[in-house]
Enzyme design. Structure first.
Site, PDB file in Angstrom:
ATOM      1  N   ARG A   3     -11.511 -36.315 -34.930  1.00 15.37           N
ATOM      2  CA  ARG A   3     -10.142 -35.820 -35.035  1.00 15.37           C
ATOM      3  C   ARG A   3      -9.430 -36.882 -35.867  1.00 15.37           C
ATOM      4  NH1 ARG A   3     -10.453 -31.809 -31.172  1.00 15.37           N
ATOM      5  NH2 ARG A   3     -11.523 -32.358 -29.256  1.00 15.37           N
ATOM      6  N   ILE A  37     -16.938 -23.941 -28.633  1.00 17.49           N
ATOM      7  CA  ILE A  37     -17.517 -23.248 -27.474  1.00 17.49           C
ATOM      8  C   ILE A  37     -16.511 -22.286 -26.839  1.00 17.49           C
ATOM      9  CG2 ILE A  37     -19.141 -25.109 -26.924  1.00 17.49           C
ATOM     10  CD1 ILE A  37     -17.236 -25.777 -24.507  1.00 17.49           C
ATOM     11  N   ASP A  38     -15.233 -22.405 -27.220  1.00 22.83           N
ATOM     12  CA  ASP A  38     -14.179 -21.681 -26.498  1.00 22.83           C
ATOM     13  C   ASP A  38     -14.074 -20.191 -26.836  1.00 22.83           C
ATOM     14  OD1 ASP A  38     -13.628 -24.233 -25.599  1.00 22.83           O
ATOM     15  OD2 ASP A  38     -11.850 -24.506 -26.843  1.00 22.83           O
ATOM     16  N   MET A  88     -14.685 -25.048 -19.151  1.00 14.18           N
ATOM     17  CA  MET A  88     -13.856 -25.386 -20.304  1.00 14.18           C
ATOM     18  C   MET A  88     -13.273 -24.130 -20.966  1.00 14.18           C
ATOM     19  SD  MET A  88     -15.612 -28.457 -22.421  1.00 14.18           S
ATOM     20  CE  MET A  88     -15.226 -30.163 -22.060  1.00 14.18           C
ATOM     21  N   ARG A 136     -16.355 -26.938  -1.887  1.00 15.18           N
ATOM     22  CA  ARG A 136     -16.603 -28.043  -2.826  1.00 15.18           C
ATOM     23  C   ARG A 136     -16.162 -27.634  -4.231  1.00 15.18           C
ATOM     24  NH1 ARG A 136     -17.468 -29.920   1.442  1.00 15.18           N
ATOM     25  NH2 ARG A 136     -19.210 -31.207   2.154  1.00 15.18           N
ATOM     26  N   GLN A 157     -21.148 -28.597 -20.832  1.00 15.85           N
ATOM     27  CA  GLN A 157     -21.064 -27.276 -21.469  1.00 15.85           C
ATOM     28  C   GLN A 157     -21.189 -27.352 -22.985  1.00 15.85           C
ATOM     29  OE1 GLN A 157     -17.596 -25.000 -19.305  1.00 15.85           O
ATOM     30  NE2 GLN A 157     -17.384 -27.179 -18.990  1.00 15.85           N
ATOM     31  N   ARG A 158     -20.798 -28.472 -23.542  1.00 17.81           N
ATOM     32  CA  ARG A 158     -20.786 -28.598 -25.004  1.00 17.81           C
ATOM     33  C   ARG A 158     -22.034 -29.292 -25.530  1.00 17.81           C
ATOM     34  NH1 ARG A 158     -15.120 -30.870 -26.758  1.00 17.81           N
ATOM     35  NH2 ARG A 158     -16.306 -32.397 -27.930  1.00 17.81           N
ATOM     36  N   ARG A 197     -21.293 -22.125   1.881  1.00 19.84           N
ATOM     37  CA  ARG A 197     -20.112 -22.778   1.314  1.00 19.84           C
ATOM     38  C   ARG A 197     -19.394 -21.933   0.259  1.00 19.84           C
ATOM     39  NH1 ARG A 197     -22.527 -28.919   0.827  1.00 19.84           N
ATOM     40  NH2 ARG A 197     -21.449 -29.715   2.659  1.00 19.84           N
TER      41      ARG A 197
HETATM   42  O1  F6P Z   1     -12.449 -26.960 -27.840  1.00 23.01           O
HETATM   43  C1  F6P Z   1     -13.583 -27.371 -27.158  1.00 23.01           C
HETATM   44  C2  F6P Z   1     -13.245 -28.143 -25.906  1.00 23.01           C
HETATM   45  O2  F6P Z   1     -14.448 -28.492 -25.262  1.00 23.01           O
HETATM   46  C3  F6P Z   1     -12.295 -27.442 -24.952  1.00 23.01           C
HETATM   47  O3  F6P Z   1     -12.943 -26.463 -24.167  1.00 23.01           O
HETATM   48  C4  F6P Z   1     -11.736 -28.595 -24.188  1.00 23.01           C
HETATM   49  O4  F6P Z   1     -10.455 -28.311 -23.705  1.00 23.01           O
HETATM   50  C5  F6P Z   1     -11.671 -29.703 -25.216  1.00 23.01           C
HETATM   51  O5  F6P Z   1     -12.568 -29.351 -26.247  1.00 23.01           O
HETATM   52  C6  F6P Z   1     -12.018 -31.075 -24.709  1.00 23.01           C
HETATM   53  O6  F6P Z   1     -11.719 -32.003 -25.703  1.00 23.01           O
HETATM   54  P1  F6P Z   1     -12.378 -33.457 -25.766  1.00 23.01           P
HETATM   55  O7  F6P Z   1     -13.830 -33.289 -26.122  1.00 23.01           O
HETATM   56  O8  F6P Z   1     -11.609 -34.151 -26.826  1.00 23.01           O
HETATM   57  O9  F6P Z   1     -12.230 -34.062 -24.407  1.00 23.01           O
END
Ligand code: F6P
Length: 363
Positions: A74, A151-152, A194, A278, A286-287, A187
């Protein structure tokens, strides 16, 4: 041949490498000089070793890898004109006037502004003797094409963004694992997934995992959600279910716009139903990891189409983003999609949930 550069920007996602690979190989196949720009816009601003020529072999054995092998960042420098001047100078020195951006809507908007500003950047570079008149003449127009890696699945204009399918695989695997332990102890589990301001991952994961309840940003629950939630959970237990799964999207809110966290939900379930509860926050798992077959093929198809789109771009053509429409990789006007994506955010800020859901739908 033409000079093309490919870079990844913003958050990484699985399948970006497949897209990079396809761009590079299609470019080489068509006789172009193809470059990687490492570390996103930051690498473009910094230049030097960050902009390197790619060859056929440099994208071998990356299709199966998660993340982005060319790095992402970024970048704040690119937001300043001086940063963009440096970036333009670095590109011109290598004869690059074609850019492939793989990123989210912010990264694509940045590229579009850069393109619009290009001739004024060139004027300034020439007047400060950072480029020659000949360089200016040869590199007069910048062409861009985008692909959405996220991923969103939060971008309007494509059925799927690169990485969403892999993230869903990861989420489902995690929920399946949780279900087995939840079953043993009768449970309730609250899973936070995310998606920033988009509930797509939460909805699809809930459908595929037989979850009992979800909380998402675009279609928020009524403020009396605790009663509705508890009725539903109790109903499932009365029907003989040994566990409950609740999925909370990270951007979940109620109808008044107040955030709903996994902790809030847990408190309700424990206080009202006394269920053993929990929380599992899936986070960056997830990423990460290998892309699914779908994301690999999606990246390949989009990457190849992106390079073809650049080859056909003319001075007057509107920049496009390569999207998935059903089973086809198609070109759609970039800024139309960006505007629509921004309109969703605005509708949500205005608490116009009906409009937000409508705009999110397939166009
Ligand atoms: O846009 C992808 C994402 O993983 C979102 O789901 C999440 O809100 C954000 O990026 C997290 O950002 P960072 O990796 O900067 O913590």
């Amino acid at each position: 041949g033409k000079g093309i550069a490919v870079f990844t920007s913003g958050g990484d996602s699985q399948g970006m490498n497949a897209a990079v690979r396809a761009c590079v190989r299609m470019g080489i196949y068509l006789g172009c000089k193809v470059y990687f720009i490492r570390e996103g816009y930051q690498g473009m601003v910094d230049g030097g070793d960050n902009i390197v020529e790619a060859n056929w072999a440099s994208v071998s054995s990356i299709i199966h890898r998660g993340g982005t092998v060319i790095g992402s960042a970024r970048c704040t420098d690119f937001r300043q004109r001086e940063g963009r001047l440096k970036a333009a100078q670095n590109l011109i020195k290598k004869g690059i006037t074609n850019l492939v951006i793989i990123g989210g809507d912010g990264s694509l908007t940045g590229a579009n502004l850069f393109r619009q500003e290009w001739s004024s950047l060139l004027d300034e570079l020439l007047s400060t003797s950072r480029i020659t008149a000949d360089e200016k003449k040869k590199n007069g127009v910048l062409h861009i094409v985008g692909m959405v890696g996220s991923i969103d699945n939060d971008f309007c204009g494509t059925d799927m963004t690169i990485g969403t399918d892999s993230a869903l695989h990861r989420i489902i695997e995690a929920i399946d694992a949780i279900v087995s332990t939840a079953y043993s102890h009768q449970r309730t589990f609250i899973m936070e997934v995310m998606g920033r301001h988009c509930g797509y991952l939460a909805i699809v994961a809930a459908l595929a995992s037989e979850a009992d309840y979800i909380f998402i940003p675009e279609d928020p629950v009524e403020v009396n959600w605790p009663d509705a939630l508890c009725d539903k959970l109790q109903q499932e237990r009365n029907a003989g279910q040994r566990l409950n799964i609740i999925i909370v999207a990270e951007g979940a809110i109620d109808r008044e716009g107040k955030p709903i966290t996994a902790e809030d939900v847990k408190k309700v379930v424990v206080d009202k139903l006394q269920q053993d509860t929990r929380i599992t926050v899936l986070g960056h798992v997830q990423r990460g990891g290998n892309p699914s077959a779908f994301d690999r093929v999606l990246g390949c198809r989009m990457g190849a189409e992106a390079t073809l789109a650049l080859m056909e771009a003319t001075e007057t053509s509107v920049p496009c983003v390569v999207s998935l429409d059903g089973n086809q990789a198609v070109r759609v006007p970039l800024m139309e999609c960006v505007e629509k994506t921004k309109a969703v955010a605005q509708a949500m800020a205005d608490k116009n949930w009906e409009l937000a859901v409508k705009l999110r739908g397939r166009s």
